[in-house]
Design an enzyme around this catalytic site. Structure first.
Site, PDB file in Angstrom:
ATOM      1  N   ASP A 187       0.840  -1.198   0.000  1.00 38.01           N
ATOM      2  CA  ASP A 187       0.000   0.000   0.000  1.00 38.01           C
ATOM      3  C   ASP A 187       0.877   1.250   0.000  1.00 38.01           C
ATOM      4  O   ASP A 187       1.917   1.267  -0.653  1.00 38.01           O
ATOM      5  CB  ASP A 187      -0.908  -0.047   1.236  1.00 38.01           C
ATOM      6  N   HIS A 220      -3.645   6.038   3.496  1.00 37.44           N
ATOM      7  CA  HIS A 220      -4.386   4.846   3.104  1.00 37.44           C
ATOM      8  C   HIS A 220      -3.856   3.577   3.753  1.00 37.44           C
ATOM      9  O   HIS A 220      -4.603   2.787   4.336  1.00 37.44           O
ATOM     10  CB  HIS A 220      -4.337   4.741   1.580  1.00 37.44           C
ATOM     11  N   ASN A 320     -14.488  -0.217  -6.811  1.00 35.92           N
ATOM     12  CA  ASN A 320     -15.531   0.699  -6.341  1.00 35.92           C
ATOM     13  C   ASN A 320     -16.329   1.325  -7.465  1.00 35.92           C
ATOM     14  O   ASN A 320     -16.744   2.473  -7.361  1.00 35.92           O
ATOM     15  CB  ASN A 320     -14.896   1.833  -5.532  1.00 35.92           C
ATOM     16  N   SER A 395     -11.507  -0.907  -0.355  1.00 30.73           N
ATOM     17  CA  SER A 395     -10.187  -0.890   0.282  1.00 30.73           C
ATOM     18  C   SER A 395     -10.289  -1.121   1.780  1.00 30.73           C
ATOM     19  O   SER A 395      -9.336  -1.591   2.399  1.00 30.73           O
ATOM     20  CB  SER A 395      -9.491   0.456   0.030  1.00 30.73           C
TER      21      SER A 395
END
Length: 567
Positions: A187, A220, A320, A395
């Site tokens: 990530d 994130h 998404n 996520s």
């Protein structure tokens, strides 16, 4: 607790994914499908994979012929980062693909993060963590959440949950809170100084800046890591208070691999480096809250399959877009693809779904850790020394499943990634508490860690002890009346073509004492295997999978109490 006021608003949710621009559909062949036309890429860079055992002189000749200058490489997969003249990427790829010593060549594709919504206004184990009442995903009692102080007193809350629309975390923790299983988060890095994550950090690497400091300069990766493994009941402040939030696997350790920069840009090569390093560093689970429309990069797929072959469980967000379009790496074989459900057990409006998506997990308005820098270094009182915020997206759903995988690895009887994935899927809730079934928009339904941890733990029927000679003075007990034959009903059978399995649900009037097993009734070529179904006391049904599913003659479910039913 302060007074809470519920406010109902219609909120437009923007989803999160790390997405690669869509490649043309229906394109086949290595050279045609994976050129610079397939999506954004790093100018002046290509990725090349040579066949194993090729001599260094032959590799050097290939680079010379294609006009490439070799850079870093991934030893585990043999992929090299190669610099070429900007604007000649496709010509260089074509030259490499003409060389018989080359397995594959692609651009170094760019991925980008679409920022998640921060949601500004518009025997159970119960953690004492400061914000645990905000974590509907773990324990949904129908509580109000996303609550903030109200100037007139009390709190203003923007959402309200539906009881039991969750993953039954406290019930699962009663079985095990897990052990120090290593989970790789590929990530933007992690804030390893965060008070809810510092004790869970196990090291990592920054593949963006090529150093050993994977500090999260976005937010994130820290949020994802906290969902997986934020510490439970850890004390902060003076006097002490239980800090922040609780992770799904609060005893797991986080390996942080920074593959995306502060702007959310990530390269194909950096992600592959992270996957390979996770194998080297002993991770048992990989989480990738990222995705790209197909066709999936063949070099990325190879990296994933190498990790699966090394025994890791790989989990990835499904995307998404709110459509059924496939995303990669989630859609690769041997990757657990994760959609998002909301606080009412309904599909989150932004979530990708469909017959290719394995399972769903909480992904809407998820409270979690973010880097302390996001709060300007300002800390609260006891138990609120870190920085926290609500984010939404698949996520956020993916790390719930990654955390569940870490819990399952903690079981002493689990020794393979195949077992972990089977337990995740077999324990999923098909119905849920909403009107729309959870398995109507994913293959298996919604994550339930209590169900998955309970599977396979049913004690076998005890072997009767040898008859003892009664003592002369003993008064014989009355003969017990044998139990009546129970009534068994098969209530649901579904076929999963991706895994070639039948999922079976059945009821028994002898529950929970009855032991149900499923058998193949093919008269000419019966499957020799049988499968024991596990009783779910909350749903009142037995459930399990039957792996010998190719052209079965039928299914017979037999009870230890004598009843049976066929399908």
């Amino acid at each position: 607790m302060p007074t809470r006021v519920a406010v109902y608003l219609l909120v437009s949710l923007a989803g999160l994914a790390i997405l690669l621009s869509e490649a043309p559909s229906g394109v086949t062949g290595r050279a045609a499908a994976f050129t610079t036309a397939a999506g954004p890429f790093v100018s002046g860079e290509v990725l090349v994979q040579f066949k194993p055992g090729i001599a260094a002189s032959a590799i050097a000749a290939a680079h010379s012929q294609a006009g490439g200058s070799p850079g870093a490489s991934i030893a585990r997969t043999g992929v090299q980062l190669v610099r070429v003249q900007a604007g000649r990427e496709d010509a260089a790829i074509a030259a490499y693909l003409r060389n018989p010593n080359v397995l594959n060549a692609t651009p170094n594709y760019l991925y980008s993060i679409i920022k998640p919504v921060s949601h500004s206004p518009g025997s159970e184990v119960m953690p004492g963590d400061f914000y645990f009442d905000e974590q509907w995903a773990l324990h949904n009692t129908g509580q109000l959440f996303q609550c903030m102080p109200w100037p007139l007193g009390g709190e203003l809350c923007w959402y309200i949950g539906t009881p039991d629309a969750d993953i039954d975390a406290p019930e699962g923790w009663a079985i095990t809170p897990g052990t120090d299983i290593k989970v790789a988060v590929i990530d933007t890095g992690v804030d390893y100084t965060h008070p809810d994550l510092a004790s869970r950090y196990a090291g990592g690497y920054d593949f963006v800046n090529d150093d050993a400091d994977p500090m999260d300069d976005m937010y994130h990766g820290t949020h994802v890591s906290g969902i997986i493994a934020a510490a439970m009941n850890n004390q902060t402040g003076n006097p002490g208070g239980e800090e922040g939030v609780a992770g799904v696997a609060p005893n797991a350790r986080i390996l942080a691999y920074k593959v995306c920069d502060s702007g959310g840009n990530c390269t194909d090569f950096a992600i592959q480096q992270g996957i390979a390093q996770a194998v080297t560093d002993g991770a048992k689970v990989i989480n990738m809250s990222l995705g790209a429309p197909g066709p999936g990069s063949p070099l990325m797929e190879n990296a994933v399959q190498v990790a699966w072959g090394a025994g890791l469980v790989i989990v990835a967000a499904a995307g998404n877009e709110g459509t059924t379009q496939q995303f990669f790496p989630a859609a690769f074989d041997n990757v657990v693809s994760v959609a998002a459900f909301d606080e009412d057990h309904l599909r989150a409006t932004f979530s990708t779904y469909g017959s290719w998506v394995d399972i769903s997990a909480p992904g809407n308005v998820i409270m979690g850790a973010v880097p302390i820098s996001q709060c300007g270094g300002v800390v609260g009182g006891p138990g609120d020394q870190g920085c926290y915020n609500w984010l939404s997206g698949t996520s956020m759903a993916s790390p719930h499943v990654a955390g569940a995988a870490a819990l399952l690895w903690s079981r002493g009887d689990v020794t393979s990634n195949v077992q972990v994935v089977d337990l995740l899927f077999d324990g999923a809730e098909g119905d849920g508490v909403a009107s729309a079934r959870l398995d109507s928009w994913t293959i298996h339904g919604g994550l339930n860690i209590h169900n998955s941890l309970s599977l396979g733990t049913t004690a076998p029927t005890p072997t009767p002890s040898p008859t003892q000679t009664p003592l002369p003075t003993a008064t014989p007990e009355p003969t017990a009346t044998p139990p009546a034959t129970d009534v068994v009903v098969i209530t649901k059978v579904t076929y999963n073509a991706r895994r070639d399995q039948l999922k079976i649900e059945a009821t028994s009037s002898g529950a929970p004492d009855a032991v149900l097993t499923a058998h193949d009734t093919n008269p000419t070529n019966p499957c020799p295997q049988s499968s024991q179904l596990t009783y779910n006391s909350k749903k009142g049904v037995y459930a399990g999978t039957f792996s010998c599913a190719a052209n079965p003659g039928g299914i017979l479910v037999k009870s230890s109490l004598g009843g049976s039913d066929t399908w």
